[in-house]
Scaffold this motif. Structure first.
Motif, PDB file in Angstrom:
ATOM      1  N   LEU A 116       0.835  -1.198   0.000  1.00 25.25           N
ATOM      2  CA  LEU A 116       0.000   0.000   0.000  1.00 25.25           C
ATOM      3  C   LEU A 116       0.872   1.250   0.000  1.00 25.25           C
ATOM      4  O   LEU A 116       1.932   1.284   0.633  1.00 25.25           O
ATOM      5  N   PHE A 117       0.389   2.283  -0.676  1.00 23.09           N
ATOM      6  CA  PHE A 117       1.120   3.546  -0.757  1.00 23.09           C
ATOM      7  C   PHE A 117       0.117   4.694  -0.722  1.00 23.09           C
ATOM      8  O   PHE A 117      -0.792   4.747  -1.540  1.00 23.09           O
ATOM      9  N   ILE A 118       0.273   5.578   0.275  1.00 22.01           N
ATOM     10  CA  ILE A 118      -0.590   6.756   0.381  1.00 22.01           C
ATOM     11  C   ILE A 118       0.285   7.980   0.643  1.00 22.01           C
ATOM     12  O   ILE A 118       0.746   8.186   1.771  1.00 22.01           O
ATOM     13  N   PRO A 119       0.538   8.788  -0.390  1.00 27.09           N
ATOM     14  CA  PRO A 119       1.209  10.061  -0.181  1.00 27.09           C
ATOM     15  C   PRO A 119       0.176  11.152   0.090  1.00 27.09           C
ATOM     16  O   PRO A 119      -1.030  10.941  -0.084  1.00 27.09           O
ATOM     17  N   VAL A 120       0.653  12.329   0.506  1.00 31.35           N
ATOM     18  CA  VAL A 120      -0.255  13.452   0.736  1.00 31.35           C
ATOM     19  C   VAL A 120       0.483  14.756   0.464  1.00 31.35           C
ATOM     20  O   VAL A 120       1.659  14.905   0.803  1.00 31.35           O
ATOM     21  N   LYS A 121      -0.217  15.676  -0.182  1.00 32.20           N
ATOM     22  CA  LYS A 121       0.295  17.028  -0.420  1.00 32.20           C
ATOM     23  C   LYS A 121      -0.777  17.997   0.065  1.00 32.20           C
ATOM     24  O   LYS A 121      -1.938  17.891  -0.333  1.00 32.20           O
ATOM     25  N   ASP A 122      -0.408  18.924   0.956  1.00 33.82           N
ATOM     26  CA  ASP A 122      -1.416  19.828   1.519  1.00 33.82           C
ATOM     27  C   ASP A 122      -1.201  21.249   1.015  1.00 33.82           C
ATOM     28  O   ASP A 122      -0.292  21.517   0.220  1.00 33.82           O
ATOM     29  N   ALA A 123      -2.034  22.167   1.501  1.00 31.16           N
ATOM     30  CA  ALA A 123      -2.026  23.535   0.991  1.00 31.16           C
ATOM     31  C   ALA A 123      -0.757  24.302   1.335  1.00 31.16           C
ATOM     32  O   ALA A 123      -0.488  25.347   0.740  1.00 31.16           O
ATOM     33  N   THR A 124       0.052  23.812   2.292  1.00 30.75           N
ATOM     34  CA  THR A 124       1.286  24.511   2.637  1.00 30.75           C
ATOM     35  C   THR A 124       2.492  23.994   1.861  1.00 30.75           C
ATOM     36  O   THR A 124       3.603  24.496   2.055  1.00 30.75           O
ATOM     37  N   ALA A 125       2.293  23.011   0.977  1.00 33.03           N
ATOM     38  CA  ALA A 125       3.412  22.433   0.232  1.00 33.03           C
ATOM     39  C   ALA A 125       4.081  23.505  -0.624  1.00 33.03           C
ATOM     40  O   ALA A 125       3.431  24.221  -1.383  1.00 33.03           O
ATOM     41  N   GLY A 126       5.390  23.614  -0.469  1.00 36.60           N
ATOM     42  CA  GLY A 126       6.151  24.559  -1.260  1.00 36.60           C
ATOM     43  C   GLY A 126       6.136  25.990  -0.756  1.00 36.60           C
ATOM     44  O   GLY A 126       6.697  26.866  -1.404  1.00 36.60           O
ATOM     45  N   THR A 127       5.500  26.240   0.387  1.00 41.31           N
ATOM     46  CA  THR A 127       5.456  27.585   0.941  1.00 41.31           C
ATOM     47  C   THR A 127       6.518  27.726   2.035  1.00 41.31           C
ATOM     48  O   THR A 127       6.907  26.734   2.648  1.00 41.31           O
ATOM     49  N   PRO A 128       7.003  28.943   2.302  1.00 43.07           N
ATOM     50  CA  PRO A 128       8.021  29.117   3.340  1.00 43.07           C
ATOM     51  C   PRO A 128       7.554  28.589   4.691  1.00 43.07           C
ATOM     52  O   PRO A 128       6.467  28.921   5.159  1.00 43.07           O
ATOM     53  N   GLY A 129       8.369  27.728   5.290  1.00 42.65           N
ATOM     54  CA  GLY A 129       8.022  27.144   6.573  1.00 42.65           C
ATOM     55  C   GLY A 129       6.943  26.092   6.522  1.00 42.65           C
ATOM     56  O   GLY A 129       6.508  25.586   7.559  1.00 42.65           O
TER      57      GLY A 129
ATOM     58  N   LEU B  25      -4.540  17.736  -0.990  1.00 46.72           N
ATOM     59  CA  LEU B  25      -5.593  18.345  -0.173  1.00 46.72           C
ATOM     60  C   LEU B  25      -5.608  19.863  -0.373  1.00 46.72           C
ATOM     61  O   LEU B  25      -4.556  20.474  -0.565  1.00 46.72           O
ATOM     62  N   THR B  26      -6.783  20.451  -0.282  1.00 44.50           N
ATOM     63  CA  THR B  26      -6.898  21.904  -0.419  1.00 44.50           C
ATOM     64  C   THR B  26      -6.738  22.615   0.915  1.00 44.50           C
ATOM     65  O   THR B  26      -6.694  23.839   0.955  1.00 44.50           O
ATOM     66  N   VAL B  27      -6.654  21.872   2.009  1.00 48.61           N
ATOM     67  CA  VAL B  27      -6.523  22.462   3.339  1.00 48.61           C
ATOM     68  C   VAL B  27      -5.066  22.374   3.791  1.00 48.61           C
ATOM     69  O   VAL B  27      -4.293  21.549   3.313  1.00 48.61           O
ATOM     70  N   ALA B  28      -4.706  23.242   4.723  1.00 48.56           N
ATOM     71  CA  ALA B  28      -3.382  23.185   5.342  1.00 48.56           C
ATOM     72  C   ALA B  28      -3.381  22.115   6.417  1.00 48.56           C
ATOM     73  O   ALA B  28      -4.313  22.025   7.217  1.00 48.56           O
ATOM     74  N   VAL B  29      -2.351  21.297   6.431  1.00 55.59           N
ATOM     75  CA  VAL B  29      -2.190  20.268   7.457  1.00 55.59           C
ATOM     76  C   VAL B  29      -1.069  20.728   8.387  1.00 55.59           C
ATOM     77  O   VAL B  29       0.100  20.729   7.996  1.00 55.59           O
ATOM     78  N   PRO B  30      -1.399  21.120   9.618  1.00 53.53           N
ATOM     79  CA  PRO B  30      -0.402  21.732  10.501  1.00 53.53           C
ATOM     80  C   PRO B  30       0.444  20.740  11.290  1.00 53.53           C
ATOM     81  O   PRO B  30       1.150  21.146  12.211  1.00 53.53           O
ATOM     82  N   VAL B  31       0.363  19.466  10.955  1.00 52.80           N
ATOM     83  CA  VAL B  31       1.131  18.445  11.674  1.00 52.80           C
ATOM     84  C   VAL B  31       1.971  17.655  10.685  1.00 52.80           C
ATOM     85  O   VAL B  31       1.808  17.761   9.468  1.00 52.80           O
ATOM     86  N   GLY B  32       2.851  16.821  11.218  1.00 53.38           N
ATOM     87  CA  GLY B  32       3.747  16.052  10.379  1.00 53.38           C
ATOM     88  C   GLY B  32       5.007  16.841  10.059  1.00 53.38           C
ATOM     89  O   GLY B  32       5.140  18.024  10.394  1.00 53.38           O
ATOM     90  N   GLU B  33       5.940  16.172   9.402  1.00 56.42           N
ATOM     91  CA  GLU B  33       7.243  16.774   9.149  1.00 56.42           C
ATOM     92  C   GLU B  33       7.144  17.999   8.248  1.00 56.42           C
ATOM     93  O   GLU B  33       6.429  18.004   7.245  1.00 56.42           O
TER      94      GLU B  33
END
Length: 206
Positions: A124-137, A191-199
């Motif tokens: 199984l493989f589940i990646p995720v990209k959220d709304a903060t991807a590629g933004t400073p910090g 995802l269109t939302v910001a995920v504030p947890v994880g690396e």
């Protein structure tokens, strides 16, 4: 790959499997996440298979993670989804095939496609990209990984549901060394939302 390099990678994977097994068995999820983080930092700091570039190792102390938030842990049924196929070119494994086997709904957060690795062994493989991807910090621009069972990253199942804990989201190897080519999050895992947890992002120049 030299014998020493091969054995180092095998040891890294064995340790990763053991860390996730402990996380699956733990009753105190937040405490198990803290141990997982500390051990991951230790591997990055001193293990011969660390993905850190040589110039990044001397000053390395720890990977950047916000505090654990139980609101971002889900137990989600894998629902049916139309078939889809991905062929992903990688730096070391050639073209890696994935087939979509379903999707999971994460409350008001959105949905993520669930992929099956089509090469030897499967997984199984589940990646995720959220709304903060590629933004400073924010998070790594190509997305992060939640589940990659062939590498040992698997938080298990609860009945017929799969455990998705975004606190455990981690960066692929290409986030530390741009020479790597990794499977990244496709549209169905964005995802269109910001995920504030994880690396968080390790180096914003990569």
């Amino acid at each position: 790959m030299s014998p020493a390099d091969a054995l180092a990678v095998a040891d890294w994977r064995q340790r990763t499997h053991a860390e996730y097994q402990e996380a699956r068995d733990a009753r105190d999820v937040a405490a198990s996440w803290s141990r997982w983080r500390a051990r991951r930092d230790g591997l990055f700091r001193s293990h011969p298979a660390s993905p850190l570039l040589p110039e990044d190792r001397p000053g390395f102390t720890a990977l950047a993670f916000p505090d654990y938030d139980p609101a971002w842990r889900f137990e989600a049924e894998v629902e049916e989804a139309p078939p889809a196929h991905l062929d992903v070119p990688t730096g070391t494994d050639g073209v890696v095939p994935f087939d979509r086997i379903g999707l999971v709904r994460l409350g008001g957060v959105g949905t993520l496609d669930v992929w099956w690795l089509g090469s030897y062994g499967g997984g199984l493989f589940i990646p995720v990209k959220d709304a903060t991807a590629g933004t400073p910090g924010g998070t790594y621009g190509g997305g992060r990984y939640l589940i990659d069972t062939v590498k040992g990253a698997d938080l298990g199942r609860s009945g017929s549901s799969i455990v998705i804990d975004l606190n455990f989201a981690y960066n692929p190897s290409c986030a530390y060394d741009p020479e790597w080519a990794c499977p990244l999050a496709p549209a169905g895992n964005t995802l269109t939302v910001a995920v504030p947890v994880g690396e968080r992002v390790f180096n914003e120049d990569y």
